[in-house]
Design an enzyme around this catalytic site. Sequence first.
Site, PDB file in Angstrom:
ATOM      1  CE  LYS A 189      -4.174 -59.453 -16.208  1.00  0.00           C
ATOM      2  NZ  LYS A 189      -4.815 -58.453 -15.320  1.00  0.00           N
ATOM      3  CD  GLU A 265     -16.513 -66.854 -24.958  1.00  0.00           C
ATOM      4  OE1 GLU A 265     -17.394 -66.061 -25.321  1.00  0.00           O
ATOM      5  OE2 GLU A 265     -16.499 -68.049 -25.295  1.00  0.00           O
ATOM      6  CB  CYS A 300     -19.456 -59.513 -23.537  1.00  0.00           C
ATOM      7  SG  CYS A 300     -20.313 -60.899 -22.780  1.00  0.00           S
ATOM      8  CD  GLU A 398     -17.725 -54.260 -26.376  1.00  0.00           C
ATOM      9  OE1 GLU A 398     -16.494 -54.216 -26.446  1.00  0.00           O
ATOM     10  OE2 GLU A 398     -18.348 -55.238 -25.934  1.00  0.00           O
TER      11      GLU A 398
HETATM   12  P1  NAD Z   1      -9.570 -55.686 -21.760  1.00  0.00           P
HETATM   13  O1  NAD Z   1      -9.389 -56.448 -23.001  1.00  0.00           O
HETATM   14  O2  NAD Z   1      -8.994 -54.326 -21.673  1.00  0.00           O
HETATM   15  O3  NAD Z   1      -8.962 -56.484 -20.515  1.00  0.00           O
HETATM   16  C1  NAD Z   1      -9.261 -57.838 -20.279  1.00  0.00           C
HETATM   17  C2  NAD Z   1      -8.090 -58.476 -19.566  1.00  0.00           C
HETATM   18  O4  NAD Z   1      -6.941 -58.392 -20.402  1.00  0.00           O
HETATM   19  C3  NAD Z   1      -7.718 -57.793 -18.241  1.00  0.00           C
HETATM   20  O5  NAD Z   1      -7.336 -58.772 -17.300  1.00  0.00           O
HETATM   21  C4  NAD Z   1      -6.516 -56.958 -18.635  1.00  0.00           C
HETATM   22  O6  NAD Z   1      -5.620 -56.710 -17.560  1.00  0.00           O
HETATM   23  C5  NAD Z   1      -5.856 -57.830 -19.687  1.00  0.00           C
HETATM   24  N1  NAD Z   1      -5.002 -57.062 -20.600  1.00  0.00           N
HETATM   25  C6  NAD Z   1      -5.129 -55.756 -20.943  1.00  0.00           C
HETATM   26  N2  NAD Z   1      -4.136 -55.400 -21.771  1.00  0.00           N
HETATM   27  C7  NAD Z   1      -3.363 -56.496 -21.967  1.00  0.00           C
HETATM   28  C8  NAD Z   1      -2.187 -56.754 -22.718  1.00  0.00           C
HETATM   29  N3  NAD Z   1      -1.593 -55.801 -23.454  1.00  0.00           N
HETATM   30  N4  NAD Z   1      -1.676 -58.006 -22.703  1.00  0.00           N
HETATM   31  C9  NAD Z   1      -2.249 -58.973 -21.955  1.00  0.00           C
HETATM   32  N5  NAD Z   1      -3.347 -58.774 -21.199  1.00  0.00           N
HETATM   33  C10 NAD Z   1      -3.918 -57.555 -21.209  1.00  0.00           C
HETATM   34  O7  NAD Z   1     -11.140 -55.673 -21.496  1.00  0.00           O
HETATM   35  P2  NAD Z   1     -11.933 -54.921 -20.360  1.00  0.00           P
HETATM   36  O8  NAD Z   1     -12.022 -53.482 -20.693  1.00  0.00           O
HETATM   37  O9  NAD Z   1     -11.374 -55.313 -19.028  1.00  0.00           O
HETATM   38  O10 NAD Z   1     -13.362 -55.627 -20.494  1.00  0.00           O
HETATM   39  C11 NAD Z   1     -14.316 -55.209 -21.400  1.00  0.00           C
HETATM   40  C12 NAD Z   1     -14.312 -56.067 -22.650  1.00  0.00           C
HETATM   41  O11 NAD Z   1     -14.517 -57.425 -22.314  1.00  0.00           O
HETATM   42  C13 NAD Z   1     -15.439 -55.708 -23.578  1.00  0.00           C
HETATM   43  O12 NAD Z   1     -14.958 -55.659 -24.901  1.00  0.00           O
HETATM   44  C14 NAD Z   1     -16.397 -56.868 -23.424  1.00  0.00           C
HETATM   45  O13 NAD Z   1     -17.244 -57.077 -24.524  1.00  0.00           O
HETATM   46  C15 NAD Z   1     -15.484 -58.000 -23.171  1.00  0.00           C
HETATM   47  N6  NAD Z   1     -16.174 -59.120 -22.525  1.00  0.00           N
HETATM   48  C16 NAD Z   1     -16.492 -60.222 -23.271  1.00  0.00           C
HETATM   49  C17 NAD Z   1     -17.197 -61.286 -22.696  1.00  0.00           C
HETATM   50  C18 NAD Z   1     -17.599 -62.492 -23.507  1.00  0.00           C
HETATM   51  O14 NAD Z   1     -17.980 -63.500 -22.929  1.00  0.00           O
HETATM   52  N7  NAD Z   1     -17.534 -62.445 -24.836  1.00  0.00           N
HETATM   53  C19 NAD Z   1     -17.558 -61.221 -21.345  1.00  0.00           C
HETATM   54  C20 NAD Z   1     -17.208 -60.107 -20.619  1.00  0.00           C
HETATM   55  C21 NAD Z   1     -16.518 -59.052 -21.222  1.00  0.00           C
END
Ligand code: NAD
Length: 494
Positions: A189, A265, A300, A398
């Site tokens: 997804k 992650e 991230c 963050e």
């Molecule tokens: P997010 O957690 O809002 O979303 C990530 C994914 O989760 C998306 O596909 C989203 O649709 C899904 N999601 C959102 N709400 C959900 C729910 N209630 N249930 C199930 N799935 C759900 O994150 P974002 O804003 O898209 O991305 C930014 C974050 O990602 C930052 O915190 C960043 O640090 C992190 N990130 C981490 C890494 C790593 O390797 N550690 C890499 C890239 C990004």
Amino acid sequence: MPLTHHDWKRRAAALEVDGRAWIDGRRRPAAGGATLDSINPMTGEAVAAVAACDAADVDRAVAAARTALVAGDWARAEPGERRRVMLAIAAEIRIHREELALLDSLEAGKCITEALEDAEEAAVLFDWYGELQDKAYDRVAPAPAGVQATVTHEPLGVVGAVVPWNYPLHNATVKLAPALAAGNSLVLKPAEESSLSALRLAELCDKAGLPTGVLNVVPGHGHLAGEALGRHEDVDALGFTGSTEIGKRFQVYAGESNMKPVWLECGGKSPLVIFDDCPDLEAAVDAAVAGIFTNAGQVCSAHSRLLLQDGIHDAFLAALDKRLEALVPGDPLDPDTRLGPLVSRAQFDKVRDYLAIGKREATLRHGGEPLTAAGGELFVAPTVFTGVTPEHRLFREEIFGPVLAVSRFADEAEGVALANDSRYGLAASLWTADLGRAHRLCDALQAGTVTVNGVDAVSPQTPFGGMKQSGIGRDYELAGMHKYMALKTRWIHY
Ligand code: NAD
């Protein structure tokens, strides 16, 4: 001949996109017919109407993945066959590199030059895991005479993957390549904001010979498609990249369903620690700029906390000021642009709120302004706050935008204490000429990756992931593949 800004704009205008899901080897609209618009953050216009999949679509995708797994064409394929297909996928990515980069740039506002690099890295990951999987041998354990004990790896089964928008193609590939190399079937997804490159990648995998049903892509909202995948009883493991808050929810989903392993992650607030004996001030300033302003800070492992020892504090900031004068936001389709827009109105509003918080808490040294035209151009000027202390939200939270929080410290002990004063532990970097100190800090810093005299080093050959609330498990390297495999112990008495 590299493409010009004009060439990219022409290609964008001519691009045909398909936002339907990819389930069981073909494109399908969401079962309920729902769509969501992905929006170009540069123009404010819709890029595509993307299928908004829900639990019914996830069920269908998981069933297709299970059927493919049981059929065994991939899970039990000859190692050489998996290698052939993985390398063919890498080749397809390279052939379609410009198209994939363009999709990421249009949906996520990624600078086109960086998006091209991401596409190449995606190809490299398929190459790397394709080559790895038939060279990763299992183990024969010491055992009494007349007994053979072996420890083997087998595919976990159906793997779910949920990823964010900041590196759309790359985030998807970091999950897909190792999990496919391990012989699993997958349901991916992508993020609401950026589904198109993952959907196109699924078509390219099909073209390269991946058996039908092994890879499925269900775009849609997190609370619908994402949660359905997280709670699915027939998903054997789940790899997640995203925020710490949503990562914790996946642990709950797993605990309340089939106890699937969940690999996370998550977020970061990574420190870049500069000591007075920094061996190359100019290179360290370049590293600081790359560490926080790459991808407009939406990384991230962004080094969003700059910790300067007292003796170098003023000179470092003066050199940083000069770099920032040249860092002007621009159209991500211009190959010269190094700072594009933020991904979405929601992200833009969040960062704007932090600019206001920062102005109350600390001293604004550079930027601090949201710059936006009606509808699009969700730009934030590169921003630096100084005088930031651990009591400040700027220090702890963050932001995921081009905002750097600068703190100062007197000695090594204070520098280490500040660096570790975080709920996150994804990456940490330091600059020093003292080899002993470099080793001491590699031991002392609580981070999955520590980089000395560089910033945020990442490669397929080394594991990447977080300590503390930055996550569980590691991507890349052998660890990235083994987490999608079950260990089987066999005792054979003969
Ligand atoms: P997010 O957690 O809002 O979303 C990530 C994914 O989760 C998306 O596909 C989203 O649709 C899904 N999601 C959102 N709400 C959900 C729910 N209630 N249930 C199930 N799935 C759900 O994150 P974002 O804003 O898209 O991305 C930014 C974050 O990602 C930052 O915190 C960043 O640090 C992190 N990130 C981490 C890494 C790593 O390797 N550690 C890499 C890239 C990004």
